[in-house]
Design an enzyme around this catalytic site. Sequence first.
Site, PDB file in Angstrom:
ATOM      1  N   GLU A 106       0.831  -1.213   0.000  1.00 43.25           N
ATOM      2  CA  GLU A 106       0.000   0.000   0.000  1.00 43.25           C
ATOM      3  C   GLU A 106       0.867   1.266   0.000  1.00 43.25           C
ATOM      4  OE1 GLU A 106      -3.051  -0.100  -0.563  1.00 43.25           O
ATOM      5  OE2 GLU A 106      -3.839  -2.000   0.171  1.00 43.25           O
ATOM      6  N   THR A 157      -0.834   0.618 -10.267  1.00 40.36           N
ATOM      7  CA  THR A 157      -2.155   0.101  -9.888  1.00 40.36           C
ATOM      8  C   THR A 157      -2.927   1.072  -9.008  1.00 40.36           C
ATOM      9  OG1 THR A 157      -3.325  -1.877  -9.137  1.00 40.36           O
ATOM     10  CG2 THR A 157      -1.396  -1.197  -7.853  1.00 40.36           C
ATOM     11  N   GLU A 188     -11.979   0.659 -10.227  1.00 40.30           N
ATOM     12  CA  GLU A 188     -11.620  -0.253 -11.326  1.00 40.30           C
ATOM     13  C   GLU A 188     -12.478  -0.084 -12.584  1.00 40.30           C
ATOM     14  OE1 GLU A 188     -11.901  -1.202  -8.115  1.00 40.30           O
ATOM     15  OE2 GLU A 188      -9.767  -1.453  -7.717  1.00 40.30           O
ATOM     16  N   ASP A 232      -5.237  -9.934  -8.101  1.00 41.48           N
ATOM     17  CA  ASP A 232      -5.565  -9.049  -9.224  1.00 41.48           C
ATOM     18  C   ASP A 232      -4.376  -8.365  -9.892  1.00 41.48           C
ATOM     19  OD1 ASP A 232      -5.211  -7.613  -6.853  1.00 41.48           O
ATOM     20  OD2 ASP A 232      -7.012  -6.385  -7.062  1.00 41.48           O
TER      21      ASP A 232
HETATM   22  C1  DMJ Z   1      -6.286   0.481  -4.955  1.00 40.75           C
HETATM   23  O1  DMJ Z   1      -5.504   0.730  -3.866  1.00 40.75           O
HETATM   24  C2  DMJ Z   1      -5.518  -0.178  -6.052  1.00 40.75           C
HETATM   25  O2  DMJ Z   1      -6.173  -0.004  -7.249  1.00 40.75           O
HETATM   26  C3  DMJ Z   1      -5.306  -1.640  -5.802  1.00 40.75           C
HETATM   27  O3  DMJ Z   1      -4.669  -2.281  -6.875  1.00 40.75           O
HETATM   28  C4  DMJ Z   1      -6.625  -2.321  -5.566  1.00 40.75           C
HETATM   29  N1  DMJ Z   1      -7.357  -1.684  -4.524  1.00 40.75           N
HETATM   30  C5  DMJ Z   1      -7.501  -0.252  -4.526  1.00 40.75           C
HETATM   31  C6  DMJ Z   1      -8.703   0.264  -5.259  1.00 40.75           C
HETATM   32  O4  DMJ Z   1      -9.785  -0.506  -5.270  1.00 40.75           O
END
Ligand code: DMJ
Length: 685
Positions: A315, A672, A583, A448
């Site tokens: 994170e 991400t 997403e 994911d």
């Molecule tokens: C974000 O912190 C990132 O996109 C992660 O890859 C997945 N979860 C959250 C958003 O949903």
Amino acid sequence: MYPPSRKDFISLTLNDPHSHTYNNGKHRRQSCWRKWKQLSRLQRSLILFLLALLLIFGLLSYPSMTVQWRGLSDREDWLELNDREVKDIPPEVKSVSDQAEAKAPPPVAGPHMGPAVDPDAGADAVVGPKAPNVPILAKPRIKNKTFQNKRGPPSLQKDGNISDAIGRKKQVQEVVQDEEGEEVDKEKKIVSWRGALIEADQATEPPPSTNEKEAAAPPANPADPVPSEGAVDRLEAVRDAFRHAWKGYKEYAWGHDELKPISRSFGEWFGLGLTLIDSLDTMWILGLKEEFAEAKDWVEKELSFDKNVDVNLFETTIRILGGLLSTYHLTGDQLFLEKAKDLGFRLMPAFKTPSKIPFSDVNIGKGIAHPPRWTSDSTLAEVTSIQLEFRELSRLTQDPQYQEAVNEVMRLVHKLPGKQDGLVPMFINTNSGQFTHKGVFTLGARADSYYEYLLKQWIQGGKAEDDLLEDYLQAVEGVKKHLVRQTGPSRLTFVGELSHSRFNPKMDHLVCFLPGTLALGAHNGLPGDHMDLAVQLMETCHQMYQQMETGLSPEIVHFSLQASDGNNLIVKPADRHNLLRPETVESLFYMYRFTKDPKYRDWGWDILLSFNNYTKVLGGGYTSINNVRDPLNPGPRDKMESFFLGETLKYLYLLFSDDTEQLSLDKYVFNTEAHALPIWPSPPK
Ligand code: DMJ
């Protein structure tokens, strides 16, 4: 000196030629008069004084009473219309609404949408009739209308007409002035959710731009893109949403990790100003210069990583390291690079494990890392979705240690047994370096972004690392073979899960990153059928919003495989929450960039309106909600995740922006958490 005699009075009324009733009245008046005469002068003066007071009070309160009444009647209008079946709509209205729908203009209204709003009026200003969005007022729309595209009451659909829209815009401008301005909204709709004030909002049509210059100015260069109709308004609506979210953060959570907008307080996760840093590049991209400047000032003066705190490696990498690196690239400001270097260095102890698979947590002040208390496993997605950031840090610092550490993880995972046609289990042990909990495969939580980063590392490195491409291509084949299915009732394509060879038709909202990633791969020369799958999955993710009463997707959806089942989508009570996740809008952004199909923009616009309708909090901020199926009580969770500003609003803005040179997908790759990092020049062959 004396009052007129009773006789005089009687002589005035006796001649009344009317009926009995009037005669009775006459007697009553006579007796009243008699009583009046019996009162003392003081008593009479007091009564007269009180009557005068009542009169004045009545006159003063008259205007506000009429405003209230008008508002109420407008809401009732909407409810009535919403209850009517289409067949009840007068033919002339129906035909106009059908036409408007057929032309598919930017949606101007919907059951999740609110009253017209003037963005000039600031986020708090709401005016105009027909407010289906106010949770306490909205009625659930008619259920079980699979693929129901008719959104909103007929009267609002009719308002798709441009001249109507201009008329409304004018009306709005007359009624409302700006947020700081002297006159604030006169018909602000506020609703109390168990004591919490939620703000009703927002536009039922693309709101007009506040930035007249931007709206009016011709492109500087004929080669520049001409903003498409409605695009500028939508961009401004995203800016408004950001400003509103930022307002809450600034007022109640400044310098802390997350805003709790309902309780008007903050939550701490790492104690590093998570939302502020996650938002930096979004502010830059949206052109919010003042907000960016004050945030930069905080980074300069207050942000310190020399703290005795445990942080989650993944994170912190994707949100903070990624945010700092992206902001450095966009601004060229060394401050952000220096902060990124400091943080990157402090995260490195996480890689000191027997297997070189990093621990999940690291104390950035003490330089000590550890796994979670209950296991020595790390999550697969977490250890394989930090590569873009660490590789870029090495490139910028010319210090190979970062890149070597994360490349080693990829090398290990590449050759690890336990995959099934490229699909990976969800856990990996930091001692043995082996997969654990084998046999469970998902594209959702815990796995994911492994798939996302295979492709994106390959793109980042100039398409030179064959192992990454090979793993990605194999994984997509594995997804198609084991996880992709279609629903029974309407043949909606979805990605389920596999648990020890047993298929589970369950899909996390998180999986909605996949259409965008598949499209990005196809754009970079990967097989065309990846794009076909992307198109189908995008439709499904859209339906996950469209079919909910609030217009917002739940966290998890189950799908019906039987044709006889009425519904394609099943939402279990525990899965009904929405965390403001990005997403779907992320994928809409990619799909629009590569296809230019305006429907993707319209779908994104609907989502923004639904966020405004059901998650926007009075006074500032947006909140996660408990129940996307209950527009009357969505149940605020009192948390604004940092990714709402870092990702969701950024992707919405980029979806509506015609300036594809801004963050071209041939020059940048998004991590991400939606932080843009440059694609490296291809190495010489
Ligand atoms: C974000 O912190 C990132 O996109 C992660 O890859 C997945 N979860 C959250 C958003 O949903």
